[in-house]
Design a protein around this motif. Structure first.
Motif, PDB file in Angstrom:
ATOM      1  N   ILE A  79       0.753  -1.084  -0.108  1.00 20.46           N
ATOM      2  CA  ILE A  79      -0.077   0.013   0.064  1.00 20.46           C
ATOM      3  C   ILE A  79       0.789   1.326  -0.154  1.00 20.46           C
ATOM      4  CG2 ILE A  79      -1.851  -1.011   1.149  1.00 20.46           C
ATOM      5  CD1 ILE A  79      -1.128   0.206   3.982  1.00 20.46           C
ATOM      6  N   GLY A  80       2.236   1.253   0.121  1.00 20.06           N
ATOM      7  CA  GLY A  80       3.003   2.194   0.214  1.00 20.06           C
ATOM      8  C   GLY A  80       3.144   3.095   1.626  1.00 20.06           C
ATOM      9  N   GLU A  81       3.810   3.974   1.585  1.00 20.34           N
ATOM     10  CA  GLU A  81       4.028   4.834   2.578  1.00 20.34           C
ATOM     11  C   GLU A  81       2.552   5.576   3.431  1.00 20.34           C
ATOM     12  OE1 GLU A  81       7.265   7.257   3.744  1.00 20.34           O
ATOM     13  OE2 GLU A  81       8.295   6.449   2.188  1.00 20.34           O
ATOM     14  N   ARG A  82       2.588   5.448   4.565  1.00 18.19           N
ATOM     15  CA  ARG A  82       1.359   5.880   5.423  1.00 18.19           C
ATOM     16  C   ARG A  82       2.098   6.410   6.766  1.00 18.19           C
ATOM     17  NH1 ARG A  82      -2.436   5.325   2.137  1.00 18.19           N
ATOM     18  NH2 ARG A  82      -2.800   3.503   1.156  1.00 18.19           N
ATOM     19  N   ASP A  83       1.579   7.362   7.305  1.00 19.87           N
ATOM     20  CA  ASP A  83       1.850   7.893   8.867  1.00 19.87           C
ATOM     21  C   ASP A  83       0.557   7.868   9.472  1.00 19.87           C
ATOM     22  OD1 ASP A  83       0.922  10.161   7.757  1.00 19.87           O
ATOM     23  OD2 ASP A  83       2.599  11.444   8.323  1.00 19.87           O
ATOM     24  N   TYR A  84       0.730   8.078  10.845  1.00 19.86           N
ATOM     25  CA  TYR A  84      -0.228   8.259  11.726  1.00 19.86           C
ATOM     26  C   TYR A  84       0.176   8.623  13.050  1.00 19.86           C
ATOM     27  CZ  TYR A  84       0.805   3.366  12.257  1.00 19.86           C
ATOM     28  OH  TYR A  84       1.446   2.253  12.506  1.00 19.86           O
ATOM     29  N   THR A  85      -0.588   9.134  13.970  1.00 22.92           N
ATOM     30  CA  THR A  85      -0.486   9.736  15.151  1.00 22.92           C
ATOM     31  C   THR A  85      -1.312   8.712  16.191  1.00 22.92           C
ATOM     32  OG1 THR A  85       0.488  11.831  14.694  1.00 22.92           O
ATOM     33  CG2 THR A  85      -0.093  11.327  16.874  1.00 22.92           C
ATOM     34  N   LEU A  86      -0.724   8.092  17.115  1.00 23.59           N
ATOM     35  CA  LEU A  86      -1.590   7.450  18.065  1.00 23.59           C
ATOM     36  C   LEU A  86      -1.357   7.791  19.287  1.00 23.59           C
ATOM     37  CD1 LEU A  86      -0.407   3.901  16.865  1.00 23.59           C
ATOM     38  CD2 LEU A  86      -2.548   4.901  16.579  1.00 23.59           C
ATOM     39  N   LYS A  87      -2.443   7.791  20.279  1.00 16.31           N
ATOM     40  CA  LYS A  87      -2.349   7.954  21.766  1.00 16.31           C
ATOM     41  C   LYS A  87      -2.288   6.757  22.301  1.00 16.31           C
ATOM     42  CE  LYS A  87      -4.630  10.691  25.282  1.00 16.31           C
ATOM     43  NZ  LYS A  87      -5.434  11.522  25.724  1.00 16.31           N
TER      44      LYS A  87
ATOM     45  N   TYR B  70      -0.491  -6.587  31.495  1.00 10.23           N
ATOM     46  CA  TYR B  70      -0.379  -5.299  31.200  1.00 10.23           C
ATOM     47  C   TYR B  70      -1.358  -5.181  30.066  1.00 10.23           C
ATOM     48  CZ  TYR B  70       3.916  -5.302  33.880  1.00 10.23           C
ATOM     49  OH  TYR B  70       4.863  -5.218  34.989  1.00 10.23           O
ATOM     50  N   LEU B  71      -2.080  -4.293  29.822  1.00 10.21           N
ATOM     51  CA  LEU B  71      -2.810  -3.967  29.013  1.00 10.21           C
ATOM     52  C   LEU B  71      -2.467  -2.750  28.029  1.00 10.21           C
ATOM     53  CD1 LEU B  71      -6.326  -4.119  30.979  1.00 10.21           C
ATOM     54  CD2 LEU B  71      -5.187  -5.883  29.547  1.00 10.21           C
ATOM     55  N   ARG B  72      -2.562  -2.486  26.978  1.00  4.43           N
ATOM     56  CA  ARG B  72      -2.279  -1.380  26.007  1.00  4.43           C
ATOM     57  C   ARG B  72      -3.177  -1.229  25.064  1.00  4.43           C
ATOM     58  NH1 ARG B  72       3.115   0.577  25.468  1.00  4.43           N
ATOM     59  NH2 ARG B  72       3.553  -0.739  27.178  1.00  4.43           N
ATOM     60  N   ARG B  73      -3.523   0.246  24.979  1.00  3.15           N
ATOM     61  CA  ARG B  73      -4.619   0.425  24.125  1.00  3.15           C
ATOM     62  C   ARG B  73      -4.412   1.682  22.854  1.00  3.15           C
ATOM     63  NH1 ARG B  73     -10.616   1.638  24.529  1.00  3.15           N
ATOM     64  NH2 ARG B  73     -10.948   2.872  23.105  1.00  3.15           N
ATOM     65  N   TRP B  74      -4.480   1.649  21.769  1.00  2.00           N
ATOM     66  CA  TRP B  74      -3.806   2.171  20.949  1.00  2.00           C
ATOM     67  C   TRP B  74      -5.157   3.197  19.930  1.00  2.00           C
ATOM     68  CZ3 TRP B  74      -1.889  -2.558  21.431  1.00  2.00           C
ATOM     69  CH2 TRP B  74      -0.362  -2.501  21.711  1.00  2.00           C
ATOM     70  N   ASP B  75      -5.086   4.277  20.370  1.00  3.32           N
ATOM     71  CA  ASP B  75      -6.267   5.145  19.716  1.00  3.32           C
ATOM     72  C   ASP B  75      -5.545   6.008  18.530  1.00  3.32           C
ATOM     73  OD1 ASP B  75      -8.474   4.344  21.081  1.00  3.32           O
ATOM     74  OD2 ASP B  75      -7.723   5.090  22.794  1.00  3.32           O
ATOM     75  N   LEU B  76      -6.340   6.078  17.228  1.00  4.06           N
ATOM     76  CA  LEU B  76      -5.632   7.138  16.163  1.00  4.06           C
ATOM     77  C   LEU B  76      -5.704   8.508  17.042  1.00  4.06           C
ATOM     78  CD1 LEU B  76      -4.846   7.009  13.437  1.00  4.06           C
ATOM     79  CD2 LEU B  76      -7.509   7.517  12.756  1.00  4.06           C
ATOM     80  N   ALA B  77      -4.863   9.167  16.632  1.00  6.17           N
ATOM     81  CA  ALA B  77      -5.036  10.833  17.227  1.00  6.17           C
ATOM     82  C   ALA B  77      -4.172  11.711  16.026  1.00  6.17           C
ATOM     83  CB  ALA B  77      -4.413  10.815  18.615  1.00  6.17           C
ATOM     84  N   ASN B  78      -4.472  11.580  14.958  1.00 10.06           N
ATOM     85  CA  ASN B  78      -3.905  12.310  13.825  1.00 10.06           C
ATOM     86  C   ASN B  78      -3.906  13.929  14.039  1.00 10.06           C
ATOM     87  OD1 ASN B  78      -2.790  10.098  12.368  1.00 10.06           O
ATOM     88  ND2 ASN B  78      -4.611  10.131  10.866  1.00 10.06           N
ATOM     89  N   ASP B  79      -4.855  14.168  14.958  1.00  9.98           N
ATOM     90  CA  ASP B  79      -4.964  15.723  15.119  1.00  9.98           C
ATOM     91  C   ASP B  79      -4.091  16.139  16.290  1.00  9.98           C
ATOM     92  OD1 ASP B  79      -6.438  13.964  17.078  1.00  9.98           O
ATOM     93  OD2 ASP B  79      -7.169  15.580  17.856  1.00  9.98           O
ATOM     94  N   LEU B  80      -3.279  15.128  16.941  1.00 12.89           N
ATOM     95  CA  LEU B  80      -2.184  15.749  17.802  1.00 12.89           C
ATOM     96  C   LEU B  80      -0.740  15.399  17.304  1.00 12.89           C
ATOM     97  CD1 LEU B  80      -3.549  13.738  21.029  1.00 12.89           C
ATOM     98  CD2 LEU B  80      -3.798  16.128  20.382  1.00 12.89           C
ATOM     99  N   GLY B  81      -0.739  14.991  15.870  1.00 14.52           N
ATOM    100  CA  GLY B  81       0.677  14.768  15.170  1.00 14.52           C
ATOM    101  C   GLY B  81       0.960  15.990  14.683  1.00 14.52           C
ATOM    102  N   PRO B  82       2.118  15.479  13.652  1.00 12.75           N
ATOM    103  CA  PRO B  82       2.646  16.738  12.971  1.00 12.75           C
ATOM    104  C   PRO B  82       2.068  16.980  11.558  1.00 12.75           C
ATOM    105  CG  PRO B  82       3.928  14.662  12.757  1.00 12.75           C
ATOM    106  CD  PRO B  82       2.971  14.454  13.554  1.00 12.75           C
ATOM    107  N   PRO B  83       2.547  17.841  10.940  1.00 12.26           N
ATOM    108  CA  PRO B  83       1.829  18.357   9.656  1.00 12.26           C
ATOM    109  C   PRO B  83       1.987  17.149   8.778  1.00 12.26           C
ATOM    110  CG  PRO B  83       3.526  19.778   9.877  1.00 12.26           C
ATOM    111  CD  PRO B  83       3.454  19.008  11.162  1.00 12.26           C
TER     112      PRO B  83
END
Length: 98
Positions: free
Chosen positions: A50-58, A73-86
């Protein structure tokens, strides 16, 4: 299956900056902020199909103690692109897949 102590596994998961060294297709991973047991991480991946992708996770971590004293140990990943770089030119923004 090889087993490892929980503390070792947690150290590996907590070392987001080290992901490119051992996670296939991860080209970049940066911790943008940390707040207690939560962090905001930016990742750029380059899977061949699919090629390069980027995303920001909380990322949130939680430890649950069991009655016998063991820890879960529990770990949760939520998409948070609004908190990432341009946006990065030539890199598609990651998002939910339905």
């Amino acid at each position: 299956m090889e087993r490892h102590p929980q503390a070792t596994v947690r150290r590996v998961l907590d070392d987001a900056e080290g992901y490119p060294a051992f996670m296939p297709y991860v080209k970049e991973c940066r911790v943008l902020s940390r707040h207690g047991d939560a962090s905001v991480c930016y990742q750029r991946i380059a899977p061949p199909v699919i090629g390069e992708r980027d995303y920001t996770l909380k990322v949130r971590c939680e430890v649950q103690r069991q009655p016998d004293g063991a820890a879960a140990y529990l770990r949760r990943w939520d998409l948070a692109n609004d908190l990432g770089p341009p946006p990065v030119p030539g890199v598609a923004p990651g998002g939910p897949v339905y």
